[in-house]
Design a protein around this motif. Structure first.
Motif, PDB file in Angstrom:
ATOM      1  N   UNK B 102       0.928  -0.786   0.334  1.00  0.00           N
ATOM      2  CA  UNK B 102      -0.209  -0.044  -0.110  1.00  0.00           C
ATOM      3  C   UNK B 102       0.254   1.276   0.284  1.00  0.00           C
ATOM      4  N   UNK B 103       1.696   1.358   0.758  1.00  0.00           N
ATOM      5  CA  UNK B 103       2.859   2.293   1.302  1.00  0.00           C
ATOM      6  C   UNK B 103       3.248   2.710  -0.933  1.00  0.00           C
ATOM      7  N   UNK B 106       1.182   3.975  -2.640  1.00  0.00           N
ATOM      8  CA  UNK B 106       1.194   5.455  -2.056  1.00  0.00           C
ATOM      9  C   UNK B 106       2.181   6.575  -2.658  1.00  0.00           C
ATOM     10  N   UNK B 261     -12.385  -3.318   1.686  1.00  0.00           N
ATOM     11  CA  UNK B 261     -11.586  -3.153   0.852  1.00  0.00           C
ATOM     12  C   UNK B 261     -10.296  -1.828   0.851  1.00  0.00           C
ATOM     13  N   UNK B 262      -9.760  -2.727   0.058  1.00  0.00           N
ATOM     14  CA  UNK B 262      -7.588  -2.042   0.097  1.00  0.00           C
ATOM     15  C   UNK B 262      -8.573  -1.282  -1.149  1.00  0.00           C
ATOM     16  N   UNK B 263      -8.051   0.005  -0.926  1.00  0.00           N
ATOM     17  CA  UNK B 263      -8.653   1.017  -1.240  1.00  0.00           C
ATOM     18  C   UNK B 263      -7.446   1.374  -2.356  1.00  0.00           C
ATOM     19  N   UNK B 264      -6.325   1.519  -2.050  1.00  0.00           N
ATOM     20  CA  UNK B 264      -5.333   1.542  -2.668  1.00  0.00           C
ATOM     21  C   UNK B 264      -5.171   1.156  -3.744  1.00  0.00           C
TER      22      UNK B 264
END
Lengths: 167, 536
Positions: B102-103, B106, B261-264
């Motif tokens: 995720x990071x 981002x 949910x993983x929105x990324x």
């Protein structure tokens, strides 16, 4: 900015970073299916009947062909489209005319469709036509208790007698 | 007067781009500088952070691979077993794997936005920009497949949604989604395939990242230790506080009703079910095409590229070593003065920054020729013009000591706003254009002190400030000669908009110089200026 203040600000910024990553990695929650609803999936792959029936070649026709291609039957490749109608509680829920796949139109017709319906007991009636006349030569009906969040699969397999209702 | 006109023309020619958004971004980055310092500022090293997070994912992924059962029955249970039986090893490592992913996304998006805001997508930078766009696709693909592998309710949702999305394209003979209509339709080999895809796509991503940085030299792929430790610790804390959980085993007889949910990575699926698969495709394709087309937007026009003078190039390869964009190669050419490979400038890669000019040993102003011709030079702003302007300025200055000479950058602090009697300002395409010998030349010819204003971490040309500081502190060729008193040189890092900061540094230096004897009294003997020689 002195060292303690710098470390404090760094800590705050790192905390904000993991808060952002941690939150959006799991939240907000998503509802693919609204509460009180169930899913009906109509899905099958079926090769329809050929548009024209096979014809027996005459002796003259066979003689004109190379020896390795003298098949006694001449079968036009193109298949007819598959027509499917799905009714729920007496009302048409979905209708599709699925053409055959393949460049020559000789492949199976495939259907995959997801339909969201209210949970509860429903009466389903499915009809299928796989001939050039468009006559529905397969039909099945079933009453099913569809709980919220359940998924009903309506498959079709001519070898197993037609429509299959599976929970 | 000549120097003033030179200064004016240079400032006009090199006016930096970027509007309010760029100014705001720089303001935020400077605020972060105060907390992290320039080298550990995450906003200034997003690309390096991306590489670091990739390696975190690779290392944690290898550990997860050891315990993963690539089959229908084992996929979910092996992950669950890992989380339950070794919560402080496998559990934390799985969480790290997921949060690092995720990071990673981002920082990649922030990296893209930063370059976009700073206008770094056209001209000589087009390749780096365009080659970065497919990397986003690969990142998403890799992340999505990762969710399949866990084969929980979320994995089930992602698998079905992805295949429904792909089926819209009608490129498969039979809808892929039919593979997930019933439990018996899924085979164990699917998970073996997914595992290979989940390894293969990141390898392709790594190759793409390698290509992405091909047109820059000394690429920033390793973050500072403090930054790497900070980010890793933060992700570790997050993994301990909020372990990545599973959402129950996949069950194809039911449809998930509520999902974390993983929105990324998975934001496109709600978009698809809200609108349609076609519109979701349209969204990602249009956005991708817009990104790819950005370099075609009209810009400020390219700076003329550096030119090599074969007769003056000795093949030392310092320009080759210092070019921030790998635009210089060393090749053997007919007509070379020393018979060694000489510098050749690749026109499409050259930024016209002049960092190479400052690296060239033949760019010393002490050379006796009437015209200073260097081995490599900027045709629009030759180093000879700088020498002439400096000489003219020093000869005409009648202000009392201490007299200051300031060398700055067109894109950095507006040093020219601080020009005053006794303070002569020269703005360059990049401060790294300045050969260190010019500092000594100025001190020997009437200046009492020299200020070099670098852009610090904000250098438009990546390495300009770094190389300048290294040369002037005698850590990199061409070095400032040892006989130049360092108390008469002040290097100030100040970006555009930090004129007040720069002014204070200038005042302090001016006051410090007042306490020193004149440069001549300190033993810096004058050299005969060309103007004087001409007059003689």
């Amino acid at each position: 900015m002195n060292a303690p203040a710098r470390y404090a600000v760094q800590g705050l910024l790192y905390a904000a970073f993991i808060a952002f990553v941690g939150y959006f990695a799991n939240a907000p929650t998503y509802e693919p299916l609204a509460p009180g609803y169930a899913l009906v999936r109509l899905s099958f792959s079926h090769g329809a009947q050929r548009k024209e029936p096979c014809r027996k070649r005459t002796a003259e026709e066979l003689a004109k062909l190379p020896p390795n291609m003298r098949a006694p039957l001449d079968c036009p490749r193109e298949r007819s489209s598959v027509i499917v109608e799905l009714e729920m509680d007496g009302e048409l829920l979905y209708r599709i005319v699925a053409p055959p796949t393949g460049l020559a139109g000789d492949g199976a017709s495939t259907v995959y469709r997801r339909l969201t319906v209210k949970a509860g007991r429903h009466h389903f009636r499915a009809r299928l036509s796989d001939n050039v006349k468009g006559e529905f030569n397969y039909a099945a009906e079933r009453s099913i208790d569809l709980g919220a969040g359940r998924a009903l699969l309506i498959d079709f397999n001519a070898g197993q007698g037609g429509f299959l209702f599976r929970m | 007067m000549y120097a003033r006109s030179l200064l004016a023309s240079q400032v006009t020619a090199g006016a930096p781009g970027g509007g309010a958004a760029a100014a705001a971004l720089k303001g935020v980055e400077r605020a972060f500088d105060r907390a992290f310092g320039g080298t550990a500022n995450p906003l200034r090293h997003l690309g390096a952070l991306g590489f670091f997070l990739f390696w975190v994912m690779a290392a944690t992924g290898i550990y997860l691979f050891v315990f993963y059962d690539a089959n229908v029955e084992g996929a979910y249970h092996s992950v669950e077993r890992l989380m339950l039986k070794q919560p402080y090893a496998g559990g934390v490592i799985r969480s790290l794997h997921r949060y690092a992913a995720d990071a990673f996304l981002l920082v990649a998006v922030l990296h893209l936005v930063r370059e976009l805001v700073l206008g770094r997508f056209r001209g000589f930078r087009w390749f780096s920009w365009v080659s970065g766009v497919p990397l986003l696709w690969l990142m998403f693909a890799s992340g999505v497949v990762g969710y399949w592998l866990a084969w929980d309710r979320l994995g089930q949702f992602v698998a079905i949604a992805t295949t429904e999305w792909l089926d819209w394209l009608r490129i498969f003979g039979e809808p892929l989604a039919r593979n997930f209509v019933a439990p018996e339709s899924i085979g164990d080999r699917l998970f073996t395939l997914l595992l290979f895809i989940h390894i293969g796509i990141p390898l392709a991503l790594l190759a793409g990242m390698y290509v992405h940085i091909q047109r820059i030299s000394h690429a920033d792929v390793y973050p500072a230790r403090a930054l790497a430790c900070g980010v890793f610790t933060a992700l570790l804390v997050l993994s301990l506080l909020k372990p990545a959980g599973a959402q129950g085993p996949a069950d194809l007889a039911s449809a998930p009703q509520t999902l974390g949910l993983d929105w990324f990575y998975l934001f496109i699926y709600p978009v698809m079910y809200w609108r349609s698969a076609g519109e979701a495709w349209a969204l990602v394709i249009v956005v991708s095409l817009c990104f790819l087309a950005l370099p075609l937007l009209p810009g400020r026009g390219r700076e003329p590229i550096a030119q090599v003078s074969l007769a003056n190039c000795n093949g030392c390869a310092r320009c080759f070593a210092d070019c921030p964009f790998g635009a210089i190669v060393m090749e053997s050419r007919a007509g070379a003065a020393h018979g060694r490979p000489n510098a050749v400038v690749a026109a499409d890669l050259c930024a016209g920054c002049g960092v190479c000019v400052g690296a060239c040993p033949s760019a010393t102003p002490f050379r006796s020729g009437e015209t200073l011709v260097t081995g490599i030079d900027l045709p629009q702003r030759p180093i000879n013009a700088l020498r002439e302007a400096l000489e003219g300025m020093l000869a005409s200055t009648v202000a009392p000591a201490p007299r200051l000479v300031v060398f700055g950058c067109d894109r950095g602090v507006r040093a020219e706003t601080l020009a005053a009697p006794g303070i002569s300002v020269f703005s360059l395409a990049c401060v790294a254009v300045l050969p260190p010998a010019f500092v000594e030349y100025a001190l020997r010819n009437g200046a009492d002190g020299v200020v070099v204003a670098t852009c610090g971490e904000e250098c438009e040309y990546r390495q300009g400030a770094r190389w300048t500081v290294a040369r002037l502190t005698r850590r990199r060729e061409p070095r400032l000669r040892a006989n130049v008193p360092t108390e008469r040189l002040r290097i100030v890092a100040a970006g555009r908009g930090q004129e007040a900061l720069f002014g204070r540094a200038l005042s302090e230096f001016h006051a410090a110089l007042k306490r020193l004897p004149s440069a001549r009294a300190a033993g810096l003997r004058p050299v005969a200026r060309r103007s004087a020689r001409r007059a003689g």
